[in-house]
Scaffold this motif. Structure first.
Motif, PDB file in Angstrom:
ATOM      1  N   ARG A 196       0.823  -1.210   0.000  1.00 23.63           N
ATOM      2  CA  ARG A 196       0.000   0.000   0.000  1.00 23.63           C
ATOM      3  C   ARG A 196       0.859   1.262   0.000  1.00 23.63           C
ATOM      4  O   ARG A 196       0.386   2.330  -0.384  1.00 23.63           O
ATOM      5  CB  ARG A 196      -0.948  -0.024   1.200  1.00 23.63           C
ATOM      6  CG  ARG A 196      -1.947  -1.172   1.133  1.00 23.63           C
ATOM      7  CD  ARG A 196      -2.685  -1.363   2.428  1.00 23.63           C
ATOM      8  NE  ARG A 196      -1.781  -1.723   3.522  1.00 23.63           N
ATOM      9  CZ  ARG A 196      -2.181  -2.024   4.765  1.00 23.63           C
ATOM     10  NH1 ARG A 196      -3.477  -2.032   5.053  1.00 23.63           N
ATOM     11  NH2 ARG A 196      -1.309  -2.329   5.698  1.00 23.63           N
ATOM     12  N   GLN A 236      -7.770  10.256  -4.601  1.00 26.35           N
ATOM     13  CA  GLN A 236      -8.011  10.508  -3.180  1.00 26.35           C
ATOM     14  C   GLN A 236      -7.923   9.226  -2.359  1.00 26.35           C
ATOM     15  O   GLN A 236      -7.408   9.231  -1.239  1.00 26.35           O
ATOM     16  CB  GLN A 236      -9.380  11.166  -2.999  1.00 26.35           C
ATOM     17  CG  GLN A 236      -9.422  12.614  -3.472  1.00 26.35           C
ATOM     18  CD  GLN A 236     -10.806  13.227  -3.399  1.00 26.35           C
ATOM     19  OE1 GLN A 236     -11.818  12.513  -3.440  1.00 26.35           O
ATOM     20  NE2 GLN A 236     -10.868  14.545  -3.303  1.00 26.35           N
ATOM     21  N   LYS A 237      -8.410   8.113  -2.931  1.00 27.86           N
ATOM     22  CA  LYS A 237      -8.337   6.845  -2.208  1.00 27.86           C
ATOM     23  C   LYS A 237      -6.906   6.343  -2.115  1.00 27.86           C
ATOM     24  O   LYS A 237      -6.503   5.764  -1.096  1.00 27.86           O
ATOM     25  CB  LYS A 237      -9.224   5.808  -2.893  1.00 27.86           C
ATOM     26  CG  LYS A 237      -9.410   4.535  -2.072  1.00 27.86           C
ATOM     27  CD  LYS A 237     -10.486   3.642  -2.665  1.00 27.86           C
ATOM     28  CE  LYS A 237     -10.706   2.414  -1.796  1.00 27.86           C
ATOM     29  NZ  LYS A 237     -11.773   1.534  -2.336  1.00 27.86           N
ATOM     30  N   GLN A 240      -4.837   8.212   0.900  1.00 28.96           N
ATOM     31  CA  GLN A 240      -5.291   8.208   2.290  1.00 28.96           C
ATOM     32  C   GLN A 240      -4.110   8.061   3.245  1.00 28.96           C
ATOM     33  O   GLN A 240      -3.158   7.314   2.988  1.00 28.96           O
ATOM     34  CB  GLN A 240      -6.286   7.074   2.525  1.00 28.96           C
ATOM     35  CG  GLN A 240      -7.623   7.270   1.828  1.00 28.96           C
ATOM     36  CD  GLN A 240      -8.346   8.509   2.324  1.00 28.96           C
ATOM     37  OE1 GLN A 240      -8.554   8.679   3.524  1.00 28.96           O
ATOM     38  NE2 GLN A 240      -8.714   9.386   1.379  1.00 28.96           N
ATOM     39  N   ASN A 242      -3.903   6.757   6.329  1.00 27.27           N
ATOM     40  CA  ASN A 242      -3.806   5.424   6.912  1.00 27.27           C
ATOM     41  C   ASN A 242      -3.848   4.367   5.813  1.00 27.27           C
ATOM     42  O   ASN A 242      -4.766   4.371   4.980  1.00 27.27           O
ATOM     43  CB  ASN A 242      -4.962   5.185   7.892  1.00 27.27           C
ATOM     44  CG  ASN A 242      -4.879   6.089   9.101  1.00 27.27           C
ATOM     45  OD1 ASN A 242      -3.805   6.280   9.671  1.00 27.27           O
ATOM     46  ND2 ASN A 242      -6.020   6.660   9.492  1.00 27.27           N
ATOM     47  N   GLU A 244      -4.832   1.453   5.854  1.00 26.66           N
ATOM     48  CA  GLU A 244      -6.073   0.671   5.885  1.00 26.66           C
ATOM     49  C   GLU A 244      -7.186   1.328   5.064  1.00 26.66           C
ATOM     50  O   GLU A 244      -8.132   0.663   4.635  1.00 26.66           O
ATOM     51  CB  GLU A 244      -6.543   0.490   7.331  1.00 26.66           C
ATOM     52  CG  GLU A 244      -5.630  -0.368   8.193  1.00 26.66           C
ATOM     53  CD  GLU A 244      -4.407   0.406   8.699  1.00 26.66           C
ATOM     54  OE1 GLU A 244      -4.392   1.650   8.531  1.00 26.66           O
ATOM     55  OE2 GLU A 244      -3.481  -0.234   9.223  1.00 26.66           O
ATOM     56  N   ASP A 245      -7.078   2.655   4.867  1.00 22.42           N
ATOM     57  CA  ASP A 245      -8.130   3.376   4.145  1.00 22.42           C
ATOM     58  C   ASP A 245      -7.843   3.477   2.649  1.00 22.42           C
ATOM     59  O   ASP A 245      -8.680   3.994   1.894  1.00 22.42           O
ATOM     60  CB  ASP A 245      -8.282   4.789   4.725  1.00 22.42           C
ATOM     61  CG  ASP A 245      -8.724   4.769   6.181  1.00 22.42           C
ATOM     62  OD1 ASP A 245      -8.326   5.685   6.931  1.00 22.42           O
ATOM     63  OD2 ASP A 245      -9.464   3.832   6.559  1.00 22.42           O
ATOM     64  N   ARG A 246      -6.677   3.040   2.221  1.00 20.08           N
ATOM     65  CA  ARG A 246      -6.323   3.093   0.802  1.00 20.08           C
ATOM     66  C   ARG A 246      -6.878   1.862   0.066  1.00 20.08           C
ATOM     67  O   ARG A 246      -7.465   0.979   0.672  1.00 20.08           O
ATOM     68  CB  ARG A 246      -4.787   3.123   0.629  1.00 20.08           C
ATOM     69  CG  ARG A 246      -4.109   4.321   1.223  1.00 20.08           C
ATOM     70  CD  ARG A 246      -2.589   4.198   1.120  1.00 20.08           C
ATOM     71  NE  ARG A 246      -1.950   5.042   2.135  1.00 20.08           N
ATOM     72  CZ  ARG A 246      -0.753   4.850   2.645  1.00 20.08           C
ATOM     73  NH1 ARG A 246      -0.027   3.815   2.223  1.00 20.08           N
ATOM     74  NH2 ARG A 246      -0.268   5.656   3.558  1.00 20.08           N
ATOM     75  N   TYR A 247      -6.611   1.812  -1.232  1.00 17.48           N
ATOM     76  CA  TYR A 247      -6.832   0.571  -1.970  1.00 17.48           C
ATOM     77  C   TYR A 247      -6.004  -0.518  -1.296  1.00 17.48           C
ATOM     78  O   TYR A 247      -4.855  -0.303  -0.898  1.00 17.48           O
ATOM     79  CB  TYR A 247      -6.361   0.711  -3.415  1.00 17.48           C
ATOM     80  CG  TYR A 247      -7.305   1.431  -4.354  1.00 17.48           C
ATOM     81  CD1 TYR A 247      -7.180   2.798  -4.572  1.00 17.48           C
ATOM     82  CD2 TYR A 247      -8.294   0.732  -5.026  1.00 17.48           C
ATOM     83  CE1 TYR A 247      -8.031   3.462  -5.448  1.00 17.48           C
ATOM     84  CE2 TYR A 247      -9.148   1.379  -5.906  1.00 17.48           C
ATOM     85  CZ  TYR A 247      -9.019   2.740  -6.114  1.00 17.48           C
ATOM     86  OH  TYR A 247      -9.859   3.396  -6.975  1.00 17.48           O
ATOM     87  N   GLN A 248      -6.573  -1.689  -1.199  1.00 15.43           N
ATOM     88  CA  GLN A 248      -5.854  -2.811  -0.606  1.00 15.43           C
ATOM     89  C   GLN A 248      -5.300  -3.760  -1.657  1.00 15.43           C
ATOM     90  O   GLN A 248      -4.517  -4.657  -1.341  1.00 15.43           O
ATOM     91  CB  GLN A 248      -6.783  -3.579   0.344  1.00 15.43           C
ATOM     92  CG  GLN A 248      -7.380  -2.727   1.447  1.00 15.43           C
ATOM     93  CD  GLN A 248      -6.334  -2.123   2.371  1.00 15.43           C
ATOM     94  OE1 GLN A 248      -5.575  -2.854   3.022  1.00 15.43           O
ATOM     95  NE2 GLN A 248      -6.278  -0.798   2.442  1.00 15.43           N
TER      96      GLN A 248
END
Length: 546
Positions: A196, A236-237, A240, A242, A244-248
């Motif tokens: 990530r 924007q994604k 992020q 954190n 954990e809030d991004r694309y996984q």
């Protein structure tokens, strides 16, 4: 070979003969070398000197040797530190420029489609690195200068010096590395980087391109850019704070980008209503030259410029320094040039200059003729490095470069290697085509075609269908278009009167008809047809054709 670096003609390991230095940095140089064992093969040799860089350099070599992907350079040899602490890495020579250079050369404006294409390819590569079952690789330094664009317009990721193998049990990285402006927050904190982290780097790079060169830390709003909302949401994604809030999943990023790429509504940007503004293609350099003296490259170049003007596409016509000055007189420069006009070729090598102050505009066309006194200009342009800054500084959506008879000049050959389209002008008189020089030029055209370049034959002074058929049988591939044969006395009469022959209405209509098959390969047909609907005579011609 001396203590610090290799010199041209030195031979590394008894196999790699150094040809030139192609890059220089703090940790060493990058050389271009020929392979004495595999004749005709060329390699890039990366040098590392100094004990502080040896560990990263060895790590880069070990990382790349185990990888195999079309968007990565192949490693063919490695020389560990010698008695002077200098190491060498032999890898693919990637003929091209990195994304940082490409972005700068295009005045910080990469076309939307190009950014999406490169991002999708990077996603494919990152997925390959991250999903390596034995040894997942986290790149950690994704930025424009580390992404090369090769001659096939594909990405090649370089510089694996700070990449690391992912170890799930580790809570933090051993060292905190990355480039400010592109690095993820965890790269500067006591946290471990993972796949990530690379996705954040990708988001920061997309942000950089779509904001005209601003780093994410500047917090420039994406809402004020001319990109569609779905693209903003992807960026924007990715960005992020954190993880954990991004694309996984890297493949999910790729799928979302491909959806944008395939969405026909993606070009509905704000305020993009006219043909001129909605033209979303990368600026193109079109080289035009004679297959033999007198074939009509200058006439053809002017005709192309005026046709692009007709379609309201900004363009520039550059008379190349190898030419005998002619364009200025054909344009009736003494009468038509702007007041206090100065030739760009007299000024561009100065420390501070702006092409805008020197532009000679005629509608959508900007003329760049040679000065009538061309003394020593050729000597100043022995290499492409002298002409390249000029072309980049006068960057227009379409740049036509008239090289006339200069195919054999080294700088012209380099220009052709980087041009988007190459036009070889022939006329309807076959006897000149059999001369030795003409055959040499033909061999040049064939070589460029075989190397993957877009090479076109444009037939000037086309007479009739029978001659057209003969040309199709004579040339190694069919011409892209045919320009009608205009009475010689009419052309001369216009020149003596100081008028441009190509803009006469009945002449222009014939040029549109003749050149359209070529122009429609450069500009999407839908855009040309859109303009045709607002032009009476052209609209009628389209109706006949379709």
């Amino acid at each position: 070979m001396n203590e610090n670096h290799l010199n041209p003609k030195d031979c590394l390991g008894g196999r790699y003969r150094i040809l030139s230095i192609i890059g220089q940095g703090g940790m060493g140089a990058v050389y271009l070398a020929e392979d004495l064992k595999l004749r005709g093969k060329r390699w890039a040799i990366k040098e590392s000197k100094g004990n502080g860089h040896v560990q990263n350099f060895r790590k880069e070599a070990e990382t790349l040797i185990q990888l195999n992907h079309p968007y990565l350079p192949n490693i063919v040899d490695y020389f560990p530190p010698n008695e002077n602490g200098i190491s060498y890495l032999v890898m693919d020579y990637i003929h091209g420029q990195n994304l940082a250079q490409k972005f700068k050369n295009m005045r910080n404006q990469l076309p939307f489609e190009k950014v999406i294409k490169y991002a999708i390819q990077i996603c494919e590569l990152l997925h390959y690195l991250h999903s390596n079952s034995k040894n997942p690789i986290i790149y950690r330094d994704l930025k424009p200068s580390n992404v090369m664009i090769d001659q096939q317009d594909n990405v090649r990721l370089i510089d694996f010096g700070i990449s690391r193998s992912f170890k799930q049990h580790k809570q933090q990285d051993t060292v905190h590395l990355g480039t400010v402006g592109f690095a993820a927050p965890e790269q500067f904190e006591d946290k471990q980087s993972d796949h990530r982290t690379d996705l954040f780097n990708l988001g920061a790079m997309l942000y950089y391109f779509f904001t005209g060169g601003h780093y994410y830390t500047s917090r420039k709003s994406l809402q004020h850019t001319n990109i569609p909302l779905p693209m903003i949401q992807v960026i924007q994604k990715l960005l992020q704070f954190n993880p954990e809030d991004r694309y996984q999943d890297t493949l999910q990023v790729k799928r979302d980008l491909e959806k944008l790429q395939n969405d026909k509504q993606r070009l509905d940007f704000p305020n993009k209503t006219s043909l001129e503004l909605s033209l979303q293609f990368e600026p193109k350099v079109i080289v035009v030259g004679n297959m033999y003296q007198g074939a009509g490259s200058t006439f053809t170049s002017i005709a192309l410029a005026r046709m692009f003007h007709h379609y309201k596409i900004k363009n520039a016509l550059v008379e190349y320094p190898t030419n005998i000055p002619e364009l200025y007189s054909l344009l009736n420069g003494e009468k038509n040039k702007p007041k206090q006009y100065e030739f760009l070729f007299d000024k561009y090598h100065e420390d501070h200059w702006s092409s805008n102050k020197l532009e000679w505009n005629s509608g959508y066309t900007t003329w760049y003729p040679l000065p009538l006194s061309n003394d020593a200009l050729l000597e100043k342009n022995e290499s492409k490095t002298e002409i390249e800054p000029l072309l980049f500084n006068i960057r227009k959506p379409i740049m036509i470069v008239d090289i006339s008879n200069g195919w054999s000049h080294p700088s012209v050959q380099q220009l052709c290697n980087s041009a988007d389209e190459i036009c070889c002008v022939v006329d309807s008189i076959p006897t000149k085509f059999s001369a030795g020089l003409s055959q040499n030029n033909l061999k040049t055209a064939i070589r460029l075609k075989q190397s993957g370049k877009n090479v076109h034959f444009i037939v000037n002074r086309d007479i009739n269908a029978r001659v057209k058929k003969l040309w199709n049988n004579t040339l190694p591939w069919n011409p892209s278009c045919y320009i009608a044969n205009f009475p010689f006395e009419n052309v001369h009469e216009h020149i003596w009167k100081g008028k441009m022959f190509q803009i006469e209405k009945n002449i222009k209509d014939k040029l549109i008809e003749g050149l359209y098959p070529f122009i429609s390969q450069i500009v999407p047909k839908s855009m040309l047809e859109q303009q045709a609907n607002s032009t009476g005579s052209l609209k009628k011609w389209f109706q006949i054709q379709h």
